[in-house]
Scaffold this active site. Structure first.
Site, PDB file in Angstrom:
ATOM      1  N   GLU A  52     -18.021   4.275  16.039  1.00  0.00           N
ATOM      2  CA  GLU A  52     -16.962   5.262  15.826  1.00  0.00           C
ATOM      3  C   GLU A  52     -17.599   6.616  16.049  1.00  0.00           C
ATOM      4  O   GLU A  52     -18.416   7.075  15.256  1.00  0.00           O
ATOM      5  CB  GLU A  52     -16.378   5.123  14.415  1.00  0.00           C
ATOM      6  CG  GLU A  52     -15.020   5.789  14.268  1.00  0.00           C
ATOM      7  CD  GLU A  52     -15.121   7.234  13.826  1.00  0.00           C
ATOM      8  OE1 GLU A  52     -14.959   8.119  14.703  1.00  0.00           O
ATOM      9  OE2 GLU A  52     -15.368   7.487  12.647  1.00  0.00           O
ATOM     10  N   CYS A  80     -14.582  13.982  12.515  1.00  0.00           N
ATOM     11  CA  CYS A  80     -14.410  13.455  13.881  1.00  0.00           C
ATOM     12  C   CYS A  80     -12.977  13.570  14.341  1.00  0.00           C
ATOM     13  O   CYS A  80     -12.703  13.606  15.548  1.00  0.00           O
ATOM     14  CB  CYS A  80     -14.884  12.006  13.946  1.00  0.00           C
ATOM     15  SG  CYS A  80     -13.985  10.885  12.831  1.00  0.00           S
TER      16      CYS A  80
END
Length: 486
Positions: free
Chosen positions: A253, A287
């Site tokens: 990720e 993120c």
């Protein structure tokens, strides 16, 4: 008083075999927050030894017993809410609101994987032979190497280990050098206090200069069967390449270059609030943060004025103050990097609406730019700081093209009062996640979480998280004797 922590191996806190230590600094003051053991490759081997030794017994623990431990850990985490706030303020300069958010989401992650422990995992297959039974059974992999980042330390520290543990794996966790306590040792403390057996979760901390060597040794160990990494795209490429070299499956990720799209049928005041949250929560160090706000030309003038005014008024300063929104970044170097992106953008023609200027230590002001040229580094680079760019579009096609003009593909937000319109746009955005009439920063542990393109591969959340850390086996049972040709 400076905290001192050792490695956690086989349930015991032990120093690095070399005796080396490293400093854990707080960005807000630059002072040493903690001293932690600096592992070498020999310590990696010991941690994998412990995880391998604990695997068979942990995999044999009943799903109900594993679930009870995870649920207890969730309760303990919530009870330690104020300790988390103090830890995150001291270690990564996290605001109290961000720390409380970390606790809430991390506790939900633990409860969600606890529920998934007893969910059906397997299928009964149609068999070719008469009287035969075919089964597809999911079983734990073995030892999982986990890497957790500093920016949402408790959420991502928990997510690094929760699904692998729930599936019956054991774990060696290497937390970020910028938050070895919050995204590593603290998480292990909570799980150990909840009853996790010795050796099931092991934590190795290290000096930043040793990080590549430690990661390579951990992934290369033949007893490590899978890799779980959350972090930057650049480091993720290295981790993914290393895992592939040793034929280890990986869940990655990685970074995002996310957009919030404000369509022509949006509520402007709602859009301003949503975009401000998306861009500046945790000072943009998520993120999922929105680097880009794409606004329909018919709304651009009003939106831009209101958005710039809101951002200018965001409280900034000491992360310990309860109202602070824009706290310091993770390090002075991070603030310098963000300032350099803004300076480059302005030099190439961008306009500063608010913010900008030189950083003050680890502090960088909340900054809004317009007219960003394509040759500016910020056009493609992830800001990962309190900076966003407003751009305009005239048609849905233009908004979609701009949103997709990035190598990343993690998440996006689409602000509209027309759900059908929003879904049409969402279907054409190349991201792993899309939120219609909401902004880009959202994490629900029961949902498949992850990106496409350079934002990584694999999914966390719900059954997808469990499946990522299990193998599927085909098992058959013949209820009658077969006939063979010879």
């Amino acid at each position: 008083m400076t905290l001192t922590r050792e490695l956690l191996i086989a349930g015991k806190e032990v120093p690095a075999r070399s005796g080396r230590t490293t400093e854990d600094l707080t960005s807000h003051t630059g002072r040493t927050y903690a001293t932690v053991a600096a592992a070498g490759t020999e310590d990696v081997t010991l941690a994998v030894d412990a995880a391998e030794a604990a695997f068979d017994d942990w995999a044999a623990v009943s799903p109900y017993a594993r679930r009870a431990i995870l649920l207890k850990a969730a309760d303990l985490l919530e009870e330690r809410r104020e300790a988390v706030a103090d830890l995150m303020a001291g270690e990564v300069a996290g605001t109290r609101g961000w720390a409380y958010f970390n606790v809430a989401v991390a506790a939900t992650v633990l409860r969600e994987v606890a529920a998934a422990v007893t969910a059906p995992r397997g299928e009964v297959l149609a068999a070719q032979e008469a009287g035969a039974l075919g089964l597809a059974v999911r079983e734990p992999l073995g030892v999982v190497a986990a890497f957790s980042p500093w920016n949402a330390p408790v959420i991502l520290g928990v997510r690094a280990v929760a699904a692998p543990l729930a599936a019956g794996n054991t774990v060696v966790l290497k937390p970020s050098e910028d938050a070895p306590l919050a995204c590593g040792l603290f998480v292990a403390d909570v799980l150990r206090d909840a009853g996790l057996p010795d050796g099931v979760l092991n934590v190795i901390t290290n000096d930043p200069t040793d990080a590549p060597r430690i990661a390579e040794a951990l992934i290369a160990d033949p007893r490590v069967r899978a890799v779980n990494f959350t972090g930057s795209t650049n480091v993720g490429r290295v981790i993914g390449t290393t895992a592939a070299r040793f034929l280890k499956p990986a869940v990655l990720e990685l970074g995002g270059k996310n957009a919030v799209i404000v369509l022509d049928d949006a509520d402007i005041d709602y859009a301003v609030d949503a975009a401000a949250f998306a861009a500046f929560m945790n000072s943009g160090q998520i993120c999922m943060s929105a680097d880009r706000i794409l606004v329909h030309a018919s709304l651009a003038e009003e939106f831009t004025a209101k958005f710039a005014a809101k951002v200018t008024a965001l409280p900034a300063g000491d992360p310990a103050e309860p109202d602070t929104v824009i706290g310091p970044l993770v390090s002075p170097a991070a603030a310098v990097r963000v300032a350099a992106l803004v300076e480059d953008a302005v030099a190439k023609g961008a306009t500063v609406l608010t913010g900008g200027g030189a950083p003050d230590g680890a502090h960088h002001p909340a900054t809004v730019l317009t007219h960003l040229p394509e040759d500016a580094e910020l056009y493609h680079a992830e800001a990962f700081g309190p900076v966003c760019v407003i751009d305009t579009f005239a048609t849905d096609d233009e908004a979609i093209a701009k949103a997709n003009d990035t190598e990343n593909g993690l998440t996006c937000g689409i602000i509209t009062e027309n759900g059908t319109h929003g879904l049409r746009v969402a279907g054409r955005i190349r991201t792993g996640i899309a939120h219609v009439n909401d902004q880009s920063v959202a994490d629900e542990p029961q949902a498949p979480f992850g990106g496409v393109k350079s934002s990584g591969y694999g999914r966390f959340g719900g059954r997808w998280g469990i499946e990522a850390f299990t193998d599927t086996r085909w098992i058959t049972l013949a209820t009658q004797h077969a006939h063979y040709p010879f």
